[in-house]
Design a protein around this motif. Structure first.
Motif, PDB file in Angstrom:
ATOM      1  N   ARG A   1       0.838  -1.216   0.000  1.00  0.00           N
ATOM      2  CA  ARG A   1       0.000   0.000   0.000  1.00  0.00           C
ATOM      3  C   ARG A   1       0.867   1.259   0.000  1.00  0.00           C
ATOM      4  O   ARG A   1       0.613   2.203  -0.737  1.00  0.00           O
ATOM      5  CB  ARG A   1      -0.856   0.025   1.270  1.00  0.00           C
ATOM      6  N   ARG A   2       1.899   1.281   0.854  1.00  0.00           N
ATOM      7  CA  ARG A   2       2.776   2.454   0.934  1.00  0.00           C
ATOM      8  C   ARG A   2       3.447   2.712  -0.409  1.00  0.00           C
ATOM      9  O   ARG A   2       3.566   3.849  -0.874  1.00  0.00           O
ATOM     10  CB  ARG A   2       3.807   2.163   2.002  1.00  0.00           C
ATOM     11  N   CYS A   3       3.882   1.609  -1.038  1.00  0.00           N
ATOM     12  CA  CYS A   3       4.564   1.697  -2.319  1.00  0.00           C
ATOM     13  C   CYS A   3       3.622   2.297  -3.378  1.00  0.00           C
ATOM     14  O   CYS A   3       3.995   3.235  -4.095  1.00  0.00           O
ATOM     15  CB  CYS A   3       4.937   0.275  -2.718  1.00  0.00           C
ATOM     16  N   ASP A   4       2.400   1.777  -3.438  1.00  0.00           N
ATOM     17  CA  ASP A   4       1.419   2.273  -4.420  1.00  0.00           C
ATOM     18  C   ASP A   4       1.125   3.752  -4.172  1.00  0.00           C
ATOM     19  O   ASP A   4       1.014   4.550  -5.111  1.00  0.00           O
ATOM     20  CB  ASP A   4       0.100   1.484  -4.319  1.00  0.00           C
ATOM     21  N   GLU A   5       1.003   4.098  -2.891  1.00  0.00           N
ATOM     22  CA  GLU A   5       0.686   5.478  -2.507  1.00  0.00           C
ATOM     23  C   GLU A   5       1.798   6.433  -2.973  1.00  0.00           C
ATOM     24  O   GLU A   5       1.533   7.475  -3.567  1.00  0.00           O
ATOM     25  CB  GLU A   5       0.606   5.477  -0.985  1.00  0.00           C
ATOM     26  N   LEU A   6       3.056   6.020  -2.730  1.00  0.00           N
ATOM     27  CA  LEU A   6       4.192   6.873  -3.124  1.00  0.00           C
ATOM     28  C   LEU A   6       4.256   7.003  -4.642  1.00  0.00           C
ATOM     29  O   LEU A   6       4.410   8.100  -5.182  1.00  0.00           O
ATOM     30  CB  LEU A   6       5.499   6.292  -2.586  1.00  0.00           C
ATOM     31  N   ASN A   7       4.116   5.857  -5.326  1.00  0.00           N
ATOM     32  CA  ASN A   7       4.185   5.896  -6.790  1.00  0.00           C
ATOM     33  C   ASN A   7       3.070   6.761  -7.375  1.00  0.00           C
ATOM     34  O   ASN A   7       3.291   7.500  -8.330  1.00  0.00           O
ATOM     35  CB  ASN A   7       4.147   4.475  -7.358  1.00  0.00           C
ATOM     36  N   ALA A   8       1.891   6.683  -6.769  1.00  0.00           N
ATOM     37  CA  ALA A   8       0.769   7.498  -7.257  1.00  0.00           C
ATOM     38  C   ALA A   8       1.072   8.986  -7.105  1.00  0.00           C
ATOM     39  O   ALA A   8       0.570   9.812  -7.864  1.00  0.00           O
ATOM     40  CB  ALA A   8      -0.508   7.144  -6.501  1.00  0.00           C
ATOM     41  N   LYS A   9       1.907   9.311  -6.135  1.00  0.00           N
ATOM     42  CA  LYS A   9       2.271  10.725  -5.932  1.00  0.00           C
ATOM     43  C   LYS A   9       3.463  11.118  -6.795  1.00  0.00           C
ATOM     44  O   LYS A   9       3.997  12.220  -6.665  1.00  0.00           O
ATOM     45  CB  LYS A   9       2.640  10.949  -4.466  1.00  0.00           C
TER      46      LYS A   9
END
Ligand code: DC
Length: 227
Positions: A153-161
């Protein structure tokens, strides 16, 4: 007035779920991690070692932190400036974790957090909300998920930003940060004895929000939109 405390490790979905719950209940969402991140940002800007308690404490009188709410969205102002996503990088996560272990930093942020909860119905997320900041909260939830789920989840969140992040690096940093946060001497990130443990590994954010909303309504009698 109702006060809801959501604690737990990084990436457990605290902010997503707390934000959704705040909107449904018509109360304010307070992201306390942003306060530590903001101090970390200032410490970094002064090229001070975030683990050097004496040096960090010396900087505190130069820092003015304000919380602002517009349409339910929180901004943290550092000496009048909104830092936006600059506090959301992996580097700032580590800086926030390091400065959060310094007693003077926690004392510095205590009133800001308690003040907002004195004046408003709030759902506040962090690490020590149920144990230190709001020990009398109406509902305390300790939100967790497996390491793998949280890292993804953290990874997806960072990549989305637009912040490039590799799963293995995120998992490694997350475990280091969780260990530091939960074993530190002051206000460690642990569940309050009266907190409800809630593992959301296999839930979507909506499922988790709905289940917690029911739990909150049962405990407080607060009905969505009427808190
Ligand atoms: O929730 P977050 O990832 O934005 O928090 C960043 C760091 O701040 C976290 O690693 C530990 C610290 N923190 C804390 O010590 N107490 C809180 N109530 C919130 C965050």
């Amino acid at each position: 007035m109702i006060r809801i405390a959501i604690d737990g490790p990084s990436g457990a979905g605290k902010s997503t779920v707390a934000k959704a719950l705040a909107a449904k209940l018509g109360i304010i969402y307070v992201d306390t991690g942003a306060l530590y991140r903001t101090i970390g940002y200032y410490v970094r800007s002064k090229e001070v070692d975030p683990k050097d308690a004496v040096a960090v404490e010396k900087l505190l009188p130069e820092i003015r932190i304000e919380l602002k709410y517009e349409n339910g969205t929180q901004s943290v102002l550092l000496n009048g400036e909104d830092l936006g996503d600059r506090i959301r990088t992996p580097e700032m996560s580590m800086y926030a974790s390091a400065v959060s272990a310094i007693p003077a930093v926690r004392a510095f942020l205590l009133d800001t957090q308690r003040d907002i909860a004195r004046k408003n119905s709030v759902i506040m997320d962090g690490r020590d909300i149920g144990t230190v900041i709001l020990p009398d909260a109406d509902v305390k939830i300790f939100l967790t998920a497996s390491n793998e789920c949280r890292a993804k989840r953290r990874c997806d969140e960072l990549n989305a930003k637009g912040i490039k992040a590799k799963y293995d690096d995120v998992l490694f940093d997350m475990k280091m940060r969780d260990r530091a946060d939960s074993t530190r001497k002051i206000a460690p990130a642990v569940a309050a004895p009266d907190a409800i443990p809630f593992d959301n590994s296999w839930m979507t954010p909506n499922e988790c929000t709905d289940k917690l909303l029911k739990l909150i309504e049962k405990k407080t009698g607060a009905v969505a939109g009427k808190a």
